[in-house]
Write an enzyme that holds these catalytic residues in place. Structure first.
Site, PDB file in Angstrom:
ATOM      1  CB  ALA B  23      -0.969  -0.005   1.185  1.00 20.87           C
ATOM      2  CB  ALA B  24       3.171   2.798   2.444  1.00 21.62           C
ATOM      3  NE  ARG B  34      -2.569   9.110  -9.860  1.00 16.14           N
ATOM      4  CZ  ARG B  34      -2.536   8.541  -8.642  1.00 16.14           C
ATOM      5  NH1 ARG B  34      -2.365   9.278  -7.562  1.00 16.14           N
ATOM      6  NH2 ARG B  34      -2.666   7.241  -8.515  1.00 16.14           N
ATOM      7  CB  SER B  53      -1.215  -2.754  -4.751  1.00 15.70           C
ATOM      8  OG  SER B  53      -0.122  -1.959  -5.118  1.00 15.70           O
ATOM      9  CB  CYS B  57      -7.782  -4.884   5.982  1.00 17.01           C
ATOM     10  SG  CYS B  57      -6.551  -3.611   5.796  1.00 17.01           S
ATOM     11  CG  ASN B 321      -3.981   3.087   0.493  1.00 19.17           C
ATOM     12  OD1 ASN B 321      -3.755   3.049  -0.715  1.00 19.17           O
ATOM     13  ND2 ASN B 321      -4.269   2.013   1.189  1.00 19.17           N
ATOM     14  CE1 TYR B 442     -34.682  11.058  14.824  1.00 17.70           C
ATOM     15  CE2 TYR B 442     -35.733  13.102  14.132  1.00 17.70           C
ATOM     16  CZ  TYR B 442     -35.824  11.843  14.682  1.00 17.70           C
ATOM     17  OH  TYR B 442     -37.031  11.352  15.093  1.00 17.70           O
ATOM     18  CD1 TRP B 450     -32.424  13.659  22.768  1.00 17.69           C
ATOM     19  CD2 TRP B 450     -30.630  14.969  22.467  1.00 17.69           C
ATOM     20  NE1 TRP B 450     -32.722  14.912  23.240  1.00 17.69           N
ATOM     21  CE2 TRP B 450     -31.647  15.747  23.083  1.00 17.69           C
ATOM     22  CE3 TRP B 450     -29.404  15.590  22.187  1.00 17.69           C
ATOM     23  CZ2 TRP B 450     -31.479  17.095  23.415  1.00 17.69           C
ATOM     24  CZ3 TRP B 450     -29.243  16.926  22.519  1.00 17.69           C
ATOM     25  CH2 TRP B 450     -30.268  17.671  23.125  1.00 17.69           C
ATOM     26  NE  ARG B 458     -28.615  15.912  26.602  1.00 19.13           N
ATOM     27  CZ  ARG B 458     -29.911  15.595  26.618  1.00 19.13           C
ATOM     28  NH1 ARG B 458     -30.438  14.865  25.637  1.00 19.13           N
ATOM     29  NH2 ARG B 458     -30.683  15.986  27.595  1.00 19.13           N
TER      30      ARG B 458
END
Lengths: 468, 468
Positions: B23-24, B34, B53, B57, B321, B442, B450, B458
């Site tokens: 990935a990295a 690019r 690549s 996961c 990534n 909502y 809520w 809260r």
């Protein structure tokens, strides 16, 4: 006992009067009671209808059969409020606010008897009333609004009696599309007639078009750019069709879902300040401007849009509950504010999820903001994971600064609540560049490795960087 | 051609060397390509394994049968990278970095042949290696890691061959619980043996206990406070049980899911700076500290935790990534930074969703922060809406300031991705008081009026207001 005499005198029992027994009013009353006992604060609340503290947003799901019975929509009954020392007077309509005299006149809806009640502190939570088009036939049997529990019950009764299976919904906003789903679930052939070219005018038209196509895919007949001119009735006086300038749509039942306006006739008559949307104007503590001892909240007020800096009217239970909480705290001598909204809303039609927050293109133009847009397609889960569903995300960002201005999402399962990411980012004043680094939850069942909101932010960053 | 001669000379073609084709590394290579054409920038990438690549996961879902085949986990193949003018050398392991000489030594894994390749710019993306306990029997047939696609294939082959239906998973972190689900889905009786008292040590123990109970409810046998001392084998040499100090757990297959460590032996030998977690240390542009022309990203680096201000090691594809994107931009002469993480993670075990962001109680203590906690129970949808599922939200806030410090969520459908609300709020440095006003999406099918995160906020506000 003359409560007027006690007004403003420290140590004396004060009287709080609440007009409106729904979300904002009863939240305010409950919060005030939580903070101040009955020995310190008397609370009188007037409600003209049959019910308190009910979820109007739940009515479509009750009509559609997802919610088994009406009582499930009632968060707290009149009896429960009374058990908490709130003197709740049902079927009692306030007909006048005497601001100078510190009193309200109320009328018993059934007996017609009227009397004055004085207040030390007043909360106005009169809500909103549905827009009813002023066209012939709108009051015919078989034509229904869906604002109150009584409305919902009347519609359910009509559906139970009606043999025909053709329903026309007038309006394609939240209420309209949710009612379309409800009627589909009840086995109706549904036609939605809408004034605009695309449904969901709270979205930009390009995103509304996606909703349009998806609703057609669900078997709903969508009629846009159509003004309803008349409701046609049969020999029995019942509705038989909805007419526009161009056509007639046969209907065994008609649901009006055109939207609501603030119910502020009382406030207007009392000389209280109203804004350009006819909603009450308050400060951030929800105190009516210029009136030290009057508060207002819920669907009857205008709220500050934190993105545009302008006032808006948004009828939504989640705001009404927050207003009530803030008002109740302040009435009781505490301190709380409602800083404003970013305009978040989410809805669904069957498995289609629709969400928005912040400004549409036309809102941005109206606010004098220059903006760029970025629209992307992605999926709710990793592309290789089962049931990864497509979603489209549109993002608006301010030109030059790159500040996030708004997000609209149309997709399936997992699309709608992603709008919360943008709602928080808007509140925090983030730029789309900052958003590209957000550390959002990732695992294949929950998101692609770049969450769709991040993909949109990356594209928006590029658009911000383009020369004007 | 001696690329060394070209190093730093403007207008000359530079060579970028990338160590690690996942990935990295490959995001960095792709982004650099690019922005800079092959005429300006030569890119050579070394990958010691068979694949590029790929989504590590995704392996549990492939093993569990949710993902039909391996190739679906490969985001971009070696051929696709090569088609974009990236000289990708598979099965080629870098064995030395000569920082002073600006070159790396690589060995063909199959032939053993070695050669030096010079670089103008270097990207280190060597990833992480799974922790393997140093206990007898750990290399026995039937004992599997799940770090690479080869690991996944080997496990799938074992499962296909194995008659018995008893599986033991060692470790109850993300990998462990996801593998427990995979094995349940394959029809195994699953026992999870864990060193800690509760699973998911990335949560506080009180929240881990909820996961514990829920996993037992799914039919998984949970063994906590248990150190695996030995893997026992049968006469055929294959695994037959996992032994702890106190007991033996029969096993036809064993999966090691203990976690990973940064793979930084090469970097250490080259004298590059490592942190207390053995990960490479970089600046915010992902440049290795003190080295102008070397970048590092993905599972081999430490990242800044924006909440505690301390360095952490987090192996997660979503960060890798982003690192790659930032590195590729900077390598190509642009400007990008990775500001850090707030530690968001989400996972699931069958229908149980587990999420966290920010600091646990022990992280807060370690960072010297005083905090309050608030734990609430709510539902994913309005309580009256079908399939409203319960969820528990725990919130940490800093004492006195009320700054949000962390959120943990355990629930069912709709629970996990709610952590994003808190992730954005943490990034923005919001207080729990500010969070109570958040304008979140909502509607009854999506949330109670809520949102559970607001309910937790809260309660946290009240806790902040209590005297210490």
């Amino acid at each position: 006992m003359n409560m007027n005499a006690a007004r403003g005198v420290p140590g004396k029992r004060e009287r709080l009067v609440v007009i409106g027994g729904d979300a904002a009013g009863m939240s305010a009353a409950s919060q005030a009671r939580r903070l101040r006992g009955a020995g310190e604060l008397e609370i009188v609340a007037f409600e003209r209808g049959h019910f308190t503290s009910f979820s109007a947003c739940g009515i479509p799901y009750w009509v559609g059969g997802d919610v088994a019975d009406r009582d499930r929509l009632i968060a707290r009954s009149a009896e429960e409020h009374r058990a908490r020392d709130i003197d709740l007077r049902m079927r009692t309509e306030v007909t006048e606010i005497d601001v100078a005299g510190g009193r309200v006149r109320a009328r018993d809806v059934d007996s017609g008897a009227e009397s004055w009640t004085s207040y030390d502190k007043l909360v106005i939570a009169t809500g909103a009333r549905p827009i009813r088009p002023g066209i012939p036939g709108v009051d015919a049997p078989g034509v229904h609004g869906v604002q109150t529990l009584d409305d919902g019950q009347a519609l359910i009764d009509t559906l139970a009696r009606t043999r025909g299976r053709r329903a026309v919904v007038v309006g394609a906003g939240y209420i309209g599309v949710e009612m379309a789903e409800a009627l589909i679930n009840r086995g109706y052939e549904v036609t939605v007639v809408n004034r605009g070219s695309e449904p969901m005018s709270t979205l930009d038209p390009d995103m509304g078009r996606l909703v349009h196509r998806a609703m057609e895919g669900l078997g709903i007949t969508m009629v846009g750019d159509a003004e309803v001119t008349k409701i046609l009735t049969g020999e029995d006086g019942r509705v038989r069709a909805v007419a526009t300038e161009d056509a007639e749509y046969p209907a065994d039942v008609v649901v009006l879902g055109i939207g609501v306006r603030p119910e502020t006739a009382l406030a207007r008559a009392a000389g209280l300040p109203l804004g350009s949307h006819d909603g009450l104007l308050t400060d951030l503590a929800m105190r009516v401007r210029g009136h030290e001892n009057i508060w207002a909240g819920g669907d009857c007020v205008e709220v500050l849009d934190l993105v545009s800096g302008q006032e808006r009217h948004i009828a939504l239970g989640t705001h009404a509950n927050k207003h009530g909480q803030v008002i109740g705290t302040n009435v009781a001598g505490g301190y709380a504010t409602f800083p404003g909204v970013v305009g978040t809303a989410v809805s669904k039609v069957c498995d289609l999820e629709i969400a928005r927050t912040g400004l549409r293109e036309k809102d941005a133009r109206r606010a004098g903001l220059q903006y760029v847009t970025a629209t992307i397609e992605s999926t709710s889960r990793a592309g290789y994971y089962p049931n990864a569903s497509p979603m489209t995300v549109k993002m608006l960002a301010e030109r030059r600064t790159g500040r996030l201005l708004g997000v609209q999402i149309v997709g399936r399962e997992g699309a709608g609540k992603r709008v919360d990411i943008a709602a928080v980012a808007l509140t925090a004043g983030m730029t789309v560049e900052q958003m590209t680094s957000l550390d959002l939850g990732y695992a294949p069942p929950f998101s692609p490795v770049w969450d769709p909101v991040l993909v949109a932010a990356r594209k928006a960053v590029k658009a911000v960087g383009q020369p004007a």
